[in-house]
Motif scaffolding. Structure first.
Motif, PDB file in Angstrom:
ATOM      1  N   SER A  84       0.803  -1.214   0.000  1.00 15.55           N
ATOM      2  CA  SER A  84       0.000   0.000   0.000  1.00 15.55           C
ATOM      3  C   SER A  84       0.838   1.268   0.000  1.00 15.55           C
ATOM      4  O   SER A  84       0.312   2.375  -0.017  1.00 15.55           O
ATOM      5  CB  SER A  84      -0.922   0.020   1.221  1.00 15.55           C
ATOM      6  OG  SER A  84      -0.152   0.094   2.406  1.00 15.55           O
ATOM      7  N   TYR A  85       2.166   1.107   0.045  1.00 16.29           N
ATOM      8  CA  TYR A  85       3.044   2.274   0.151  1.00 16.29           C
ATOM      9  C   TYR A  85       2.908   3.215  -1.037  1.00 16.29           C
ATOM     10  O   TYR A  85       2.796   2.814  -2.174  1.00 16.29           O
ATOM     11  CB  TYR A  85       4.509   1.821   0.251  1.00 16.29           C
ATOM     12  CG  TYR A  85       5.480   2.969   0.091  1.00 16.29           C
ATOM     13  CD1 TYR A  85       5.712   3.832   1.142  1.00 16.29           C
ATOM     14  CD2 TYR A  85       6.111   3.196  -1.122  1.00 16.29           C
ATOM     15  CE1 TYR A  85       6.580   4.892   0.991  1.00 16.29           C
ATOM     16  CE2 TYR A  85       6.975   4.256  -1.275  1.00 16.29           C
ATOM     17  CZ  TYR A  85       7.207   5.098  -0.209  1.00 16.29           C
ATOM     18  OH  TYR A  85       8.058   6.144  -0.367  1.00 16.29           O
ATOM     19  N   ASN A  86       2.905   4.512  -0.747  1.00 12.41           N
ATOM     20  CA  ASN A  86       3.060   5.532  -1.775  1.00 12.41           C
ATOM     21  C   ASN A  86       3.859   6.661  -1.163  1.00 12.41           C
ATOM     22  O   ASN A  86       4.099   6.705   0.037  1.00 12.41           O
ATOM     23  CB  ASN A  86       1.710   6.030  -2.310  1.00 12.41           C
ATOM     24  CG  ASN A  86       0.876   6.669  -1.219  1.00 12.41           C
ATOM     25  OD1 ASN A  86       1.219   7.743  -0.714  1.00 12.41           O
ATOM     26  ND2 ASN A  86      -0.210   6.015  -0.841  1.00 12.41           N
ATOM     27  N   ARG A  87       4.283   7.579  -1.967  1.00 11.25           N
ATOM     28  CA  ARG A  87       5.244   8.583  -1.507  1.00 11.25           C
ATOM     29  C   ARG A  87       4.699   9.497  -0.428  1.00 11.25           C
ATOM     30  O   ARG A  87       5.456  10.128   0.299  1.00 11.25           O
ATOM     31  CB  ARG A  87       5.736   9.412  -2.690  1.00 11.25           C
ATOM     32  CG  ARG A  87       6.516   8.554  -3.678  1.00 11.25           C
ATOM     33  CD  ARG A  87       7.137   9.369  -4.766  1.00 11.25           C
ATOM     34  NE  ARG A  87       7.910   8.508  -5.645  1.00 11.25           N
ATOM     35  CZ  ARG A  87       8.866   8.931  -6.424  1.00 11.25           C
ATOM     36  NH1 ARG A  87       9.183  10.190  -6.419  1.00 11.25           N
ATOM     37  NH2 ARG A  87       9.516   8.103  -7.204  1.00 11.25           N
ATOM     38  N   ALA A  89       2.856   5.176   6.308  1.00 12.58           N
ATOM     39  CA  ALA A  89       2.749   3.782   6.729  1.00 12.58           C
ATOM     40  C   ALA A  89       4.014   3.288   7.408  1.00 12.58           C
ATOM     41  O   ALA A  89       3.950   2.522   8.362  1.00 12.58           O
ATOM     42  CB  ALA A  89       2.428   2.897   5.530  1.00 12.58           C
ATOM     43  N   PHE A  90       5.178   3.745   6.944  1.00  8.99           N
ATOM     44  CA  PHE A  90       6.405   3.177   7.481  1.00  8.99           C
ATOM     45  C   PHE A  90       6.740   3.729   8.859  1.00  8.99           C
ATOM     46  O   PHE A  90       7.489   3.124   9.609  1.00  8.99           O
ATOM     47  CB  PHE A  90       7.561   3.383   6.504  1.00  8.99           C
ATOM     48  CG  PHE A  90       7.584   2.306   5.467  1.00  8.99           C
ATOM     49  CD1 PHE A  90       8.303   1.156   5.668  1.00  8.99           C
ATOM     50  CD2 PHE A  90       6.822   2.414   4.323  1.00  8.99           C
ATOM     51  CE1 PHE A  90       8.292   0.137   4.742  1.00  8.99           C
ATOM     52  CE2 PHE A  90       6.806   1.408   3.399  1.00  8.99           C
ATOM     53  CZ  PHE A  90       7.540   0.265   3.592  1.00  8.99           C
ATOM     54  N   GLN A  91       6.176   4.883   9.207  1.00 12.82           N
ATOM     55  CA  GLN A  91       6.334   5.346  10.579  1.00 12.82           C
ATOM     56  C   GLN A  91       5.624   4.380  11.517  1.00 12.82           C
ATOM     57  O   GLN A  91       6.108   4.044  12.592  1.00 12.82           O
ATOM     58  CB  GLN A  91       5.754   6.758  10.739  1.00 12.82           C
ATOM     59  CG  GLN A  91       6.031   7.377  12.109  1.00 12.82           C
ATOM     60  CD  GLN A  91       7.509   7.547  12.374  1.00 12.82           C
ATOM     61  OE1 GLN A  91       8.241   8.135  11.581  1.00 12.82           O
ATOM     62  NE2 GLN A  91       7.974   7.001  13.481  1.00 12.82           N
ATOM     63  N   GLN A 137      12.190   7.000   2.008  1.00  8.47           N
ATOM     64  CA  GLN A 137      11.520   5.785   2.455  1.00  8.47           C
ATOM     65  C   GLN A 137      11.705   4.613   1.496  1.00  8.47           C
ATOM     66  O   GLN A 137      11.556   3.456   1.881  1.00  8.47           O
ATOM     67  CB  GLN A 137      10.037   6.067   2.684  1.00  8.47           C
ATOM     68  CG  GLN A 137       9.809   6.973   3.895  1.00  8.47           C
ATOM     69  CD  GLN A 137       8.339   7.197   4.199  1.00  8.47           C
ATOM     70  OE1 GLN A 137       7.469   6.766   3.458  1.00  8.47           O
ATOM     71  NE2 GLN A 137       8.066   7.869   5.300  1.00  8.47           N
ATOM     72  N   GLU A 138      12.044   4.906   0.238  1.00  9.31           N
ATOM     73  CA  GLU A 138      12.315   3.812  -0.692  1.00  9.31           C
ATOM     74  C   GLU A 138      13.513   2.983  -0.230  1.00  9.31           C
ATOM     75  O   GLU A 138      13.613   1.788  -0.554  1.00  9.31           O
ATOM     76  CB  GLU A 138      12.582   4.348  -2.103  1.00  9.31           C
ATOM     77  CG  GLU A 138      11.329   4.723  -2.882  1.00  9.31           C
ATOM     78  CD  GLU A 138      10.921   6.165  -2.648  1.00  9.31           C
ATOM     79  OE1 GLU A 138      11.429   6.783  -1.680  1.00  9.31           O
ATOM     80  OE2 GLU A 138      10.087   6.673  -3.424  1.00  9.31           O
ATOM     81  N   LEU A 139      14.418   3.608   0.521  1.00  3.15           N
ATOM     82  CA  LEU A 139      15.569   2.867   1.038  1.00  3.15           C
ATOM     83  C   LEU A 139      15.109   1.700   1.909  1.00  3.15           C
ATOM     84  O   LEU A 139      15.655   0.594   1.836  1.00  3.15           O
ATOM     85  CB  LEU A 139      16.477   3.789   1.861  1.00  3.15           C
ATOM     86  CG  LEU A 139      17.137   4.965   1.144  1.00  3.15           C
ATOM     87  CD1 LEU A 139      17.946   5.783   2.136  1.00  3.15           C
ATOM     88  CD2 LEU A 139      18.010   4.471   0.012  1.00  3.15           C
ATOM     89  N   LEU A 140      14.109   1.959   2.742  1.00  2.00           N
ATOM     90  CA  LEU A 140      13.609   0.913   3.622  1.00  2.00           C
ATOM     91  C   LEU A 140      12.900  -0.177   2.824  1.00  2.00           C
ATOM     92  O   LEU A 140      13.093  -1.368   3.083  1.00  2.00           O
ATOM     93  CB  LEU A 140      12.661   1.518   4.654  1.00  2.00           C
ATOM     94  CG  LEU A 140      12.201   0.590   5.774  1.00  2.00           C
ATOM     95  CD1 LEU A 140      13.384   0.048   6.556  1.00  2.00           C
ATOM     96  CD2 LEU A 140      11.234   1.306   6.692  1.00  2.00           C
ATOM     97  N   ILE A 141      12.106   0.225   1.854  1.00  2.00           N
ATOM     98  CA  ILE A 141      11.421  -0.749   1.003  1.00  2.00           C
ATOM     99  C   ILE A 141      12.435  -1.636   0.303  1.00  2.00           C
ATOM    100  O   ILE A 141      12.300  -2.862   0.269  1.00  2.00           O
ATOM    101  CB  ILE A 141      10.553  -0.038  -0.055  1.00  2.00           C
ATOM    102  CG1 ILE A 141       9.402   0.690   0.605  1.00  2.00           C
ATOM    103  CG2 ILE A 141      10.005  -1.028  -1.070  1.00  2.00           C
ATOM    104  CD1 ILE A 141       8.579   1.515  -0.355  1.00  2.00           C
ATOM    105  N   ASP A 142      13.466  -1.024  -0.271  1.00  2.51           N
ATOM    106  CA  ASP A 142      14.460  -1.782  -1.028  1.00  2.51           C
ATOM    107  C   ASP A 142      15.234  -2.736  -0.129  1.00  2.51           C
ATOM    108  O   ASP A 142      15.526  -3.875  -0.514  1.00  2.51           O
ATOM    109  CB  ASP A 142      15.416  -0.829  -1.745  1.00  2.51           C
ATOM    110  CG  ASP A 142      14.709   0.019  -2.781  1.00  2.51           C
ATOM    111  OD1 ASP A 142      13.538  -0.272  -3.094  1.00  2.51           O
ATOM    112  OD2 ASP A 142      15.321   0.997  -3.274  1.00  2.51           O
ATOM    113  N   GLU A 154      22.612   3.230  -0.773  1.00  2.34           N
ATOM    114  CA  GLU A 154      23.277   4.462  -0.343  1.00  2.34           C
ATOM    115  C   GLU A 154      22.472   5.102   0.786  1.00  2.34           C
ATOM    116  O   GLU A 154      21.275   5.337   0.663  1.00  2.34           O
ATOM    117  CB  GLU A 154      23.374   5.432  -1.525  1.00  2.34           C
ATOM    118  CG  GLU A 154      24.243   6.639  -1.265  1.00  2.34           C
ATOM    119  CD  GLU A 154      25.703   6.402  -1.587  1.00  2.34           C
ATOM    120  OE1 GLU A 154      26.546   7.052  -0.941  1.00  2.34           O
ATOM    121  OE2 GLU A 154      25.992   5.583  -2.465  1.00  2.34           O
ATOM    122  N   ILE A 155      23.141   5.408   1.900  1.00  2.00           N
ATOM    123  CA  ILE A 155      22.482   6.007   3.060  1.00  2.00           C
ATOM    124  C   ILE A 155      22.945   7.454   3.207  1.00  2.00           C
ATOM    125  O   ILE A 155      24.082   7.712   3.591  1.00  2.00           O
ATOM    126  CB  ILE A 155      22.811   5.222   4.361  1.00  2.00           C
ATOM    127  CG1 ILE A 155      22.508   3.736   4.187  1.00  2.00           C
ATOM    128  CG2 ILE A 155      22.042   5.811   5.535  1.00  2.00           C
ATOM    129  CD1 ILE A 155      21.064   3.416   3.938  1.00  2.00           C
TER     130      ILE A 155
END
Length: 290
Positions: free
Chosen positions: A17-20, A24-26, A39-44, A195-196
Motif C-alpha cells: 500500500s506504500y506511496n510517496r 505507513a512506514f512510521q 523511504q524507498e531505502l527501507l522498502i528496497d 546508499e544512506i
C-alpha cells in the motif's frame, strides 16, 4: 530464486500500500526505530533481505548505517551477530577459535564459534561493520557464505557449515577513510548496495526530539540548521565528513542541556577535527547560530 523469509501480513500490507505520501512506514517502525531520509531505502532493504540477498549500506560516518541495520533486525525479528572490521581482523575473529576446556575431569580442545558461524547456525542476521577496513586477504574466507552456497568449510574443525534458514548478511562501508581499501569486485558483487544519506530537516528534528534530552524547540531548530550548514560544507569540500556526523550532533544536543551550546558543539564535534581550518569554520558557524 532463494527466499529466506516470509514477511508478516502487516509488513506485506504496508509494502503493497506504500506511496510517496504515505506515513505507513512510521507505523511499521514504531518509536525508537530508524526512519531513512528516503523511504524507498527501507522498502528496497526489506525487499532484498526477504529474497535472501545481502545488502551493503554505503554512506558517510554518522549517517545511521548501524541504526538502520538494527532497525532491519527488529523488523524481521532477527537477532544480529556483529563483526567490527579492522586491519587486525583474522579468521579467528570471523569464525571462532580453539581453546582448552575441562570435560569429565579431562582437558579437551573445544571450538568456540565466532560471529559468522553463530549467525549461520542460528539462522540470524550477520552485521559486518566497516567492511573495507579489513585486509583484502581476510574477507575471501567467507565468499562462500555470501553467495548462493551459504556454506563454509571451517578451517579449524574441517566441518562443512551450512547456513540455516533466516541467515543473511548486512554490511556497512565508509569510503575514502584512512585505513580503508576498495572492495574487490568478487566481494562487491555479492551485495545489493544501498546508499544512506544524512538525515535532514523535519526528520532530523524528530530524531533529536526522540533520542536526546534536548526539548527546547528553538534550540533544536538551531541544531537542525547547523547540521544543514555542515552537510553543505562537506559537499563543497570545506570540511571533513566527520564534522557532519549525525551521531556527533546528537551528542552535542545532549550536552547542550547542561552546558552552553557552543561549548557542547566544541566538545562533541570540533575537537574531533584534525585541521585548524576546519575547527575554526565549525566554531564560526556555531557562534553565528548560537
Amino acid at each position: 530464486m532463494r527466499t529466506n523469509y516470509e514477511l508478516s501480513d502487516k509488513m506485506t500490507e504496508l509494502l503493497n500500500s506504500y506511496n510517496r505520501n504515505s506515513n505507513a512506514f512510521q507505523e511499521l517502525i514504531g518509536e525508537g526505530g530508524y526512519m531513512p531520509p528516503n523511504q524507498e531505502l527501507l522498502i528496497d532493504a526489506i525487499s532484498a533481505l526477504s529474497m535472501g540477498k545481502n545488502i551493503l549500506l554505503k554512506g558517510p560516518t554518522g549517517a545511521g548505517k548501524t541504526k538502520f541495520a538494527e532497525t532491519l533486525s527488529m523488523l524481521f525479528q532477527q537477532p544480529m551477530f556483529s563483526v567490527n572490521c579492522s586491519v587486525d581482523l583474522d579468521a579467528e575473529s570471523l569464525l571462532g577459535f580453539k581453546t582448552l576446556a575441562n570435560k569429565d575431569d579431562q582437558q579437551v580442545i573445544e571450538f568456540v564459534s565466532g560471529p559468522v558461524i553463530n549467525a549461520m547456525q542460528h539462522g540470524t542476521f550477520l552485521y559486518i561493520d566497516e567492511i573495507n577496513m579489513a585486509k583484502p586477504e581476510t574477507l575471501p574466507l567467507i565468499n562462500g557464505v555470501l553467495d548462493y552456497r551459504r556454506t563454509i568449510t571451517n578451517p579449524f574443525t574441517n566441518e562443512l557449515v551450512s547456513a540455516n534458514k533466516g541467515f543473511n548478511v548486512i554490511a556497512a562501508i565508509n569510503e575514502g577513510y584512512v585505513g580503508t581499501v576498495p572492495l574487490n569486485e568478487a566481494l562487491k558483487n555479492r551485495f545489493v548496495v544501498i546508499e544512506i544519506p544524512y538525515i535532514e530537516g523535519e526528520q532530523l528534528k524528530q530524531l533529536i526530539q526522540e533520542n536526546t534530552q534536548l526539548n527546547d524547540e528553538h534550540t533544536i531548530d538551531l541544531f537542525v540548521t547547523l547540521s544543514a550548514d555542515l552537510i553543505q560544507a562537506v559537499v563543497q569540500g570545506k570540511i571533513a565528513e566527520d564534522a557532519a556526523s549525525i551521531r556527533a550532533l546528537l551528542d552535542a544536543c545532549d550536552l547542550s542541556v547542561l552546558i552552553p551550546a557552543e561549548r557542547a558543539i566544541q566538545r562533541a564535534i570540533v575537537d574531533k577535527l584534525e585541521e585548524d581550518r576546519e575547527r575554526e569554520f565549525v566554531l564560526n558557524l556555531a557562534a553565528t547560530l548560537f
